[in-house]
Design an enzyme around this catalytic site. Structure first.
Site, short mmCIF file in Angstrom:
data_model
loop_
_atom_site.label_atom_id
_atom_site.label_comp_id
_atom_site.label_asym_id
_atom_site.label_seq_id
_atom_site.Cartn_x
_atom_site.Cartn_y
_atom_site.Cartn_z
N ASP A 246 0.83 -1.21 0.00
CA ASP A 246 0.00 0.00 0.00
C ASP A 246 0.86 1.25 0.00
O ASP A 246 0.42 2.30 -0.45
CB ASP A 246 -0.94 -0.01 1.20
CG ASP A 246 -2.03 -1.04 0.97
OD1 ASP A 246 -1.78 -2.22 1.26
OD2 ASP A 246 -3.10 -0.68 0.44
C1 MRU Z 1 -2.45 -4.47 -5.30
S1 MRU Z 1 -2.39 -3.53 -3.94
C2 MRU Z 1 -1.91 -4.29 -2.50
C3 MRU Z 1 -2.66 -3.83 -1.36
O1 MRU Z 1 -3.45 -2.72 -1.58
C4 MRU Z 1 -3.46 -4.98 -0.81
O2 MRU Z 1 -2.60 -6.03 -0.50
C5 MRU Z 1 -4.14 -4.51 0.39
O3 MRU Z 1 -3.52 -4.35 1.42
C6 MRU Z 1 -5.55 -4.16 0.24
O4 MRU Z 1 -6.06 -3.64 1.43
P1 MRU Z 1 -7.56 -3.12 1.49
O5 MRU Z 1 -7.69 -2.70 2.93
O6 MRU Z 1 -8.44 -4.26 1.11
O7 MRU Z 1 -7.67 -1.95 0.54
#
Ligand code: MRU
Length: 352
Positions: A246
């Site tokens: 992220d």
């Molecule tokens: C391809 S992006 C990777 C991350 O964004 C993903 O692994 C993640 O942590 C998603 O988190 P979320 O809280 O569902 O938005």
């Protein structure tokens, strides 16, 4: 055909409601920035790249309906709306970097007297639209580089078992995926023996979304509970772990879905290479290290309940951070669209 989380044609934006997956496939119409903010905040769309693309496209939809003929007013509104969209979720950096770039573009277009308000609007909207194809191209490159890097560690031309965490496929991006893109590439090269995906408690992105996509793509896969990772590495030979990000700090520390850090520790103990797959739009060179990354904390209900059913003892306190930081020294390589880099090399890739 790959799953499509964002459907866009000029003037029309729809997003697959990920809260209803894997049981129901329903698209929600996004009519403008307010809807964009809500679907991101409610996690109907999720995953760092998808959040950025959807947020910016919601602005494109709104701008198309805007009849303003004053570039200065448009510029000001754009800045306010982008900052508002960024506030929907704090940890993923992609939307913040996209917003900064678009604000710069709006400033340039507004200051250029040879550009009229219609051209301003057209160039601004086209630039947002370009994010979709750019993300797909980047993901495919990540897939290729990641596949190469993982296979390099392998003796002979055998197949590899991989572990992944959270959700990084077509649902979390414009298409193809980051970590899941690497897995997809290994699979198309016929070098993937099996992928294990974690459930990813408490919100179960792995069980609900990654597992759904792996089944959809007919990639040989097994779901495990997060607490099974050490046991898995002990009893099965895992060739690599690949996860998304992220936000990657300048020193390579990486914020990703909660649970990533403990997987990296377990991987180190078992000598399993641990890769982060992320586009450059996930690298925040302005943040020196992971300590400076704001970690979103989510409501207790995501832990205490499964759906609407309470499973935790009433009255218990909860702590629900949505992400954690994996220190750079636990990361074997960061797989990007420009190649695979050692975490400490990232700094050298950006102009000072
Ligand atoms: C391809 S992006 C990777 C991350 O964004 C993903 O692994 C993640 O942590 C998603 O988190 P979320 O809280 O569902 O938005």
């Amino acid at each position: 055909m790959s799953l499509e989380s964002i459907k866009y044609q000029r003037g029309n934006l729809e997003v697959l409601d990920q809260l209803l997956l894997p049981f129901q496939k329903k698209y929600i119409k996004v009519e403008g920035v307010e809807d964009g903010w809500k679907v991101i905040n409610k996690m109907q769309v999720r995953g760092a790249p998808a959040i950025a693309i959807l947020g910016c496209l919601s602005l494109a939809i709104e701008l198309l309906k805007d009849n303003s003929s004053d570039k200065k007013v448009m510029r000001q509104e754009i800045e306010g709306k982008l900052n508002y969209l960024v506030s929907a979720r704090p940890t993923a950096v992609n939307i913040k970097l996209a917003a900064d770039e678009l604000i710069n573009l709006a400033n340039t277009l507004s200051a250029d007297e040879s550009i009229n308000p219609d051209e301003f609007k057209e160039r601004f909207i086209s630039s947002i639209e370009g994010m979709l194809s750019k993300d797909i191209e980047d993901n495919k490159a990540i897939g290729r580089y990641g596949c190469e890097a993982i296979l390099k560690n392998l003796e002979g031309d055998g197949q590899v078992r991989v572990l992944t965490h959270c959700n990084t496929g077509s649902l979390a991006t414009a298409e193809y995926g980051t970590a899941l893109g690497v897995i997809r590439s290994l699979h198309s090269a016929k070098r993937l023996e099996h992928v294990f995906c974690t459930e990813t408690r408490p919100y179960n992105q792995g069980a609900r979304l990654t597992a759904f996509e792996l089944v959809h793509e007919k990639i040989p896969a097994t779901l495990i509970v997060d607490s099974m990772v050490a046991a898995l590495m002990h009893v099965r030979k895992i060739g690599a772990v690949v996860v998304g990000a992220d936000r990657v700090a300048a020193n390579g520390d990486t914020a990703n879905k909660i649970g990533t850090y403990q997987i990296a520790i377990v991987a180190k103990y078992h000598n399993v290479p641990f890769y982060v797959a992320a586009p450059f739009t996930s690298i925040d060179i302005n943040v020196p290290s992971g300590e400076h990354i704001k970690i979103e904390e989510r409501p207790d209900k995501e832990m205490t309940h499964i759906g609407d059913r309470r499973i935790a003892a009433p009255g218990i306190n909860c702590w629900n951070p949505s992400f954690d930081i994996t220190p750079a020294f636990l990361i074997t390589g960061i797989i990007t669209e420009k190649g695979v880099f050692l975490p400490h090399m990232l700094k050298t890739l950006f102009p000072i």
